[in-house]
Motif scaffolding. Structure first.
Motif, short mmCIF file in Angstrom:
data_model
loop_
_atom_site.label_atom_id
_atom_site.label_comp_id
_atom_site.label_asym_id
_atom_site.label_seq_id
_atom_site.Cartn_x
_atom_site.Cartn_y
_atom_site.Cartn_z
N ASN A 190 34.15 57.63 86.95
CA ASN A 190 33.93 56.92 85.90
C ASN A 190 33.14 57.20 84.64
O ASN A 190 32.27 58.30 84.79
N ARG A 191 32.78 56.39 83.64
CA ARG A 191 31.85 56.56 82.65
C ARG A 191 30.54 56.89 83.07
O ARG A 191 29.74 57.76 82.62
N HIS A 192 30.02 56.00 84.10
CA HIS A 192 28.66 56.23 84.63
C HIS A 192 28.57 57.81 85.10
O HIS A 192 27.52 58.20 84.97
N LYS A 193 29.46 58.02 86.06
CA LYS A 193 29.34 59.54 86.73
C LYS A 193 29.20 60.42 85.45
O LYS A 193 28.65 61.56 85.44
N ILE A 194 30.39 60.45 84.64
CA ILE A 194 30.36 61.43 83.34
C ILE A 194 28.88 61.33 82.72
O ILE A 194 28.58 62.40 82.47
N SER A 195 28.38 60.19 82.64
CA SER A 195 27.17 60.06 81.91
C SER A 195 25.98 60.94 82.61
O SER A 195 25.01 61.56 82.07
N GLU A 196 25.85 60.76 83.80
CA GLU A 196 24.90 61.15 84.74
C GLU A 196 24.94 62.62 84.42
O GLU A 196 24.14 63.47 84.53
N ARG A 197 26.24 63.30 84.60
CA ARG A 197 26.55 64.61 84.57
C ARG A 197 25.95 65.08 83.19
O ARG A 197 25.58 66.39 83.12
N PHE A 198 26.23 64.54 81.95
CA PHE A 198 25.72 64.87 80.79
C PHE A 198 24.35 65.08 80.88
O PHE A 198 23.76 65.95 80.25
N ASP A 199 23.59 63.93 81.19
CA ASP A 199 22.25 64.18 81.46
C ASP A 199 21.66 65.44 82.21
O ASP A 199 20.69 65.89 81.81
N GLU A 200 22.35 65.67 83.36
CA GLU A 200 21.97 66.77 84.37
C GLU A 200 22.29 68.05 83.40
O GLU A 200 21.16 68.97 83.65
N LEU A 201 23.36 68.28 82.75
CA LEU A 201 23.31 69.42 82.03
C LEU A 201 22.29 69.76 80.82
O LEU A 201 21.89 70.72 80.75
N ILE A 202 22.26 68.66 80.30
CA ILE A 202 21.25 68.63 78.92
C ILE A 202 19.96 68.85 79.63
O ILE A 202 18.98 69.84 79.19
N LYS A 203 19.47 68.33 80.84
CA LYS A 203 18.18 68.66 81.48
C LYS A 203 17.93 70.00 81.91
O LYS A 203 16.99 70.83 81.68
N GLU A 204 19.09 70.44 82.34
CA GLU A 204 19.18 72.14 83.05
C GLU A 204 19.36 73.03 81.79
O GLU A 204 19.25 74.23 81.78
N ASN A 205 19.44 72.43 80.45
CA ASN A 205 19.67 73.31 79.15
C ASN A 205 20.82 74.17 79.60
O ASN A 205 21.12 75.36 79.22
N GLU A 206 21.94 73.74 80.08
CA GLU A 206 23.35 74.25 80.35
C GLU A 206 24.28 74.13 79.13
O GLU A 206 24.40 73.06 78.46
N THR A 207 25.08 75.16 78.79
CA THR A 207 26.05 75.19 77.66
C THR A 207 27.28 74.43 78.27
O THR A 207 27.66 74.98 79.47
N PHE A 208 27.75 73.57 77.53
CA PHE A 208 29.07 73.19 78.06
C PHE A 208 29.87 72.52 76.69
O PHE A 208 29.23 72.33 75.75
N CYS A 209 31.08 72.24 76.95
CA CYS A 209 31.99 71.68 75.77
C CYS A 209 32.58 70.18 76.48
O CYS A 209 32.90 70.25 77.77
N VAL A 210 32.88 69.41 75.81
CA VAL A 210 33.55 68.12 75.95
C VAL A 210 34.92 68.06 75.33
O VAL A 210 34.81 68.08 74.26
#
Length: 233
Positions: free
Chosen positions: A120-140
């Motif tokens: 769901n959107r909540h889980k996806i938002s959490e994953r966005f925050d994790e990737l940004i915090k870890e400075n990981e490169t990703f595409c959506v």
């Protein structure tokens, strides 16, 4: 004869001490396993009584025979207890496994879209925050179902739900197991991809081509003739 008598007396005394020590050990054993069954406890206690009786006998052959019999019965009782404990442990392990599965299912249900089975959107938002915090490169990659309102108006809710789950299944086949796919809104799905933007753009064209089209969905074990729709993305 005196020497022989004294020697045998020493052996009998030693056997008495050994039997007394064994009786004490078996008493502790009987107390520790009493919870595993009254029958086993009675059997072990009976052998304990036999061992205690042997401490008062001077006949060496009787002592040996009694010890052998008691040992045989105790070993048999111990083996039954071991098998019983193994069964109990196996049952407990199975219960623990089922409990863990139930816990994982409950945890996943909190972050799962009920209709499509995607995150769901909540889980996806959490994953966005994790990737940004870890400075990981990703595409959506965003996938939009343009005719969802029309599908809801023309078909039953279970049929639309099955179609959405088919969309999710096809998406997983395209993106692979590493991609995280979620439902962002009613008519939008997103996939988080660990790849370069140029690769993501090329993949988006393939996704648009392979996901858009007719979807034949089974309803109550038969193919619904009205279930084929063109899904524009």
């Amino acid at each position: 004869l005196r020497e022989y008598r004294d020697k045998n007396q020493r052996r009998v005394n030693q056997l008495r001490q050994d039997v007394s020590a064994a009786a004490g050990a078996m008493k502790l054993f009987a107390e520790s396993v009493s919870s595993n069954g009254a029958d086993h406890e009675k059997q072990v206690e009976g052998e304990l009584g036999r061992l205690k009786t042997l401490t008062k006998i001077d006949n060496l052959s009787v002592i040996k025979g009694g010890i052998q019999d008691a040992t045989t019965h105790i070993e048999s009782s111990f083996e039954q207890l071991r098998r019983s404990n193994q069964l109990v442990i196996a049952q407990l392990q199975d219960e623990i496994r089922l409990l863990h599965q139930a816990i994982q299912t409950e945890k996943r249900a909190v972050f799962t879209d009920r209709q499509s089975g995607a995150w769901n959107r909540h889980k996806i938002s959490e994953r966005f925050d994790e990737l940004i915090k870890e400075n990981e490169t990703f595409c959506v990659l965003v996938m939009r179902i343009r005719n969802l309102n029309r599908l809801n108006a023309r078909h039953s809710a279970p049929l639309v739900e099955l179609a959405l789950k088919t969309v999710l299944s096809r998406s997983h086949q395209l993106f692979g197991d590493e991609a995280m796919i979620g439902r962002w809104s009613d008519d939008e799905f997103v996939a988080i991809l660990s790849m370069l933007p140029t690769d993501a753009i090329a993949l988006s064209k393939e996704v648009s081509r392979k996901l858009s089209g007719d979807y034949s969905v089974l309803e109550l074990g038969t193919i619904n003739p009205n279930s084929s729709e063109i899904w524009k993305r």
